[in-house]
Design an enzyme around this catalytic site. Structure first.
Site, PDB file in Angstrom:
ATOM      1  N   ASP A  43      -8.221  -6.226  -3.667  1.00  0.00           N
ATOM      2  CA  ASP A  43      -9.131  -6.867  -2.807  1.00  0.00           C
ATOM      3  C   ASP A  43      -9.946  -7.788  -3.164  1.00  0.00           C
ATOM      4  O   ASP A  43     -11.271  -7.000  -3.012  1.00  0.00           O
ATOM      5  CB  ASP A  43      -9.671  -5.585  -2.863  1.00  0.00           C
ATOM      6  CG  ASP A  43     -10.570  -5.413  -1.017  1.00  0.00           C
ATOM      7  OD1 ASP A  43     -10.218  -6.300  -0.360  1.00  0.00           O
ATOM      8  OD2 ASP A  43     -11.238  -4.613  -0.878  1.00  0.00           O
ATOM      9  N   CYS A  47     -10.684   5.119   9.500  1.00  0.00           N
ATOM     10  CA  CYS A  47     -12.618   4.867  10.136  1.00  0.00           C
ATOM     11  C   CYS A  47     -12.286   4.835   8.791  1.00  0.00           C
ATOM     12  O   CYS A  47     -13.766   4.821   8.976  1.00  0.00           O
ATOM     13  CB  CYS A  47     -12.349   6.784  10.406  1.00  0.00           C
ATOM     14  SG  CYS A  47     -11.222   7.132  11.389  1.00  0.00           S
TER      15      CYS A  47
END
Length: 710
Positions: free
Chosen positions: A339, A641
């Site tokens: 990432d 979420c």
């Protein structure tokens, strides 16, 4: 609209691909006190290249993006006299990450949901406000809140890029809409959004897009600044159908495709490489530089069968400004799977290196290194680590990084530094041609990575392929994360790009210290996570002035001059990914709603007092669900979420452990019916069943019970 010139360039480049193919697979591919200025670029007739000293008309002030102002009225001797000239309440607790712009007596600012306002820059009086009515459901596609990092100007226009993919030109005097162009289709199958600032380069406005964590095929596109018509588009990962796109990137498609496995989930998830923030420009070389984002899914095992460099993830790609054709690239992290992004500020300067003046492009991306490249050719000049890192074992003769096998993870967790938050993220960097130093917020961190066995991608959700949170892998993760926590630190760094070494640093608390601006009076301005806006001596880092802002300013500051007075403006609106990390650590400070703060010498306004601290979290409901349901809810929470509500349900935009009884009672309405759509909480009934919602709710209740009373 595609030009004939662009088609001719495409044909020529297609003919040359075969002869340059071997080189193209390499990480770096090329196409061919008072101190003297060391970073000046020749002036251009373009007003955006050479704005008046008292103006700030583009994100980085001019095309060099140095965020260096020639103003000197505020200096080391009088900076202590800075006070608040005026402020504007922005009526949001969302993150405000935009760099304002200034021209002709007017200050322009943009907020979450792309609401844009023009102020009298001397008094703060509102001249006009434009609300593009950005659909609130797009908040679910923004990894780190529905922020906007800025806007652009050109002549009589202010240009905004909306979260839902529109590029809109407004009359800068009235706020009236002049043209409105869609940059991506809503039914593309990809979770596109825009959080970065558009950039005007000459007669074109260039923009990227966000969404790489959820699954997109990144691209940059250019539009005629007068009409909004598309001029070119360049995709940054190959066509998943192995077909031409009919775009500027077609000539580079074969080169990209050769670096991806024939197998892997990149075909359905797009591969990533989205340019979600910094895009830069050199008017003399006629090159647009695109910094690209992370890969998707993150794990290369799932993305590309653990094979290939996966161009152009985590790269800088240089494109012809007129046609969008490929010119060169440098890939910071071949086969990126942590990432890490290369979307941080890119700064142009002319530096003397080993007795030779070099035209360079500088960037400090997430991976912990500071890079200096030749901006004409993409040649690797040098790189230096500015924080602790364990992924890089050096660079080969072509500048390709040597990636340690120790950070290529499998189902057994591996400790990797830096972590996914990055050693330097989007927070804008500055460079002073007087000191020869670059200034940016640094973050030393590490993270534990592991594969999730049997992972399957989920459309329109966070798609990492990461796991290792339970069982023996979870035990190892816990031990390694203790090591990661021990190295965490943050500071303001002053970096010498020629020597590739730290000149000085100022220790600061926590990740998320703001963007940087530097002036010709050798002052460095930065917002800090102490909830202050501060000025430092550019030569040694000594603190010269600090103002309590009641919320940590993460955006970049600007300075401008009107009626002979110098003003300094900053958005103070704590939010975004850094805020989620802080909330996740349980150390969030009480704060005021976001404000635009404007300072001048002798300013004497004061801010109203902070609101009283929030009450302690309410006692949660008792957990009645089975262990299996809670475990299923944990998996769904991480996939759906966590990007907004924090890893392990800690922090985020709203800490769900702290819901009261009434909110628990409305959980299904909120998640499956869109009760809070106006607040940016989307309706998830398209991807979550009632059973799924029940499992997530059970997991949240379990987490609340675990941590209640801490």
């Amino acid at each position: 609209m595609k030009s004939a010139t662009g088609r001719l360039h495409k044909k020529r480049l297609l003919c040359s691909i075969a002869s340059t193919f071997a080189l193209a697979l390499a990480s770096c591919t090329t196409a061919g006190g008072e101190s003297a200025p060391v970073g000046a670029i020749a002036a251009s007739a373009d007003p955006l290249a050479n704005p008046a000293a008292g103006e700030w008309t583009s994100d980085g002030r001019d095309y060099t993006a140095q965020r260096f102002s020639p103003l000197t009225q505020v200096n080391a001797q009088n900076v202590s006299q800075l006070g608040l000239a005026w402020y504007a309440d922005l009526d949001t607790y969302r993150g405000v990450e935009a760099t304002p712009l200034y021209a002709d007596g007017v200050l322009y600012n943009t907020l979450s949901w792309n609401i844009t306002t023009a102020y009298d820059a001397k008094t703060g009086a509102v001249l006009w406000t434009y609300d593009p009515k950005t659909p609130r459901e797009f908040g679910r596609y923004a990894c780190c809140e529905p922020v906007s990092r800025g806007l652009a100007m050109s002549g009589d226009k202010v240009i905004i890029a909306t979260l839902d993919g529109r590029l809109i030109a407004l009359n800068k005097d009235t706020g009236a809409e002049l043209w409105n162009t869609r940059t991506f289709e809503l039914d593309s199958g990809y979770a596109y959004s825009i959080t970065g600032a558009p950039r005007v380069f000459g007669d074109k406005v260039v923009v990227g897009q966000s969404g790489g964590d959820l699954g997109v095929r990144g691209f940059a596109s250019a539009y005629d600044v007068e009409t909004g018509e598309e001029v070119w588009k360049f995709y940054l990962t190959p066509n998943p159908d192995d077909m031409p796109d009919g775009e500027a990137s077609d000539s580079a498609n074969a080169m990209m495709r050769a670096t991806w496995s024939d197998e892997g989930m990149w075909r359905q998830l797009g591969g990533g490489a989205n340019p979600w923030d910094a895009i830069a420009y050199d008017p003399e070389l006629n090159l647009v530089y695109v910094g690209t984002g992370n890969s998707v899914p993150h794990a290369r095992y799932y993305r590309s069968n653990n094979e290939g460099d996966n161009l152009f993830v985590c790269s800088i790609v240089a494109l012809d400004a007129d046609s969008g054709e490929y010119r060169w690239h440098y890939q910071m992290n071949p086969g990126e799977e942590w990432d890490w992004t290369c979307t941080a500020s890119m700064i142009s300067a002319d530096l003397e290196i080993e007795g030779e003046t070099r035209q360079v492009l500088m960037q400090a991306p997430k991976n912990g290194f500071f890079y200096v490249l030749d901006r004409a050719t993409g040649e690797f000049i040098s790189a230096g680590a500015h924080v602790f890192q364990n992924w890089n074992e050096g660079f080969d003769a072509n500048g390709r990084p040597i990636t340690s096998d120790a950070v290529r993870y499998d189902e057994t967790p591996k400790l990797v530094a830096p972590g996914p938050g990055g050693a330097h993220n989007w927070f804008p960097m500055a460079f002073s041609p007087r000191t020869g130093l670059a200034y940016f917020p640094a973050y030393q961190s590490a993270f534990v990575y592991a594969l999730q066995p049997g992972w399957e991608p989920q459309p329109m959700r966070s798609n990492s392929g990461w796991g290792g949170y339970t069982g023996e892998a979870g035990r190892i993760r816990g031990e390694l994360m203790a090591e990661a926590n021990a190295v965490e630190a943050a500071w303001l760094a002053a970096w010498d790009p020629v020597k590739q070494e730290l000149a000085w640093k100022v220790e600061l608390p926590r990740h998320g210290n703001g963007g940087v601006m530097v002036t010709a009076s050798d002052l460095v301005f930065e917002g800090t996570t102490k909830q202050t806006f501060a000025a430092f001596n550019a030569h040694d880092g000594s603190l010269l002035w600090e103002y309590p802002t009641q919320s940590a300013p993460v955006a970049g500051a600007i300075t401008y001059e009107i009626d002979g007075e110098q003003y300094i403006a900053i958005n103070a609106g704590w939010g975004g990914g850094a805020a989620q990390i802080e909330r996740g650590a349980g150390i969030e400070m009480p704060r005021a709603p976001a404000r635009l703060l404007v300072f001048k010498l002798g300013g004497n306004l004061t801010l109203p007092p902070l609101p009283e601290n929030a009450a302690a979290p309410p006692e949660p409901p008792r957990l009645a669900a089975s262990e299996e349901r809670v475990a299923h809810g944990q998996l769904l929470f991480q996939q759906t979420c966590a990007v907004c509500h924090g890893q392990n349900a800690i922090g985020g935009v709203k800490d769900l452990r702290h819901m009261d009884r009434d909110t628990h009672g409305k959980f299904d309405q909120i998640v499956l019916e869109g009760l809070y759509l106006d607040k940016g909480m989307a309706n998830f009934s398209d991807i979550l069943s009632q059973e799924d919602a029940d499992a997530i709710h059970a997991y949240v209740i379990a987490r609340a019970n675990e941590d209640w009373g801490r």
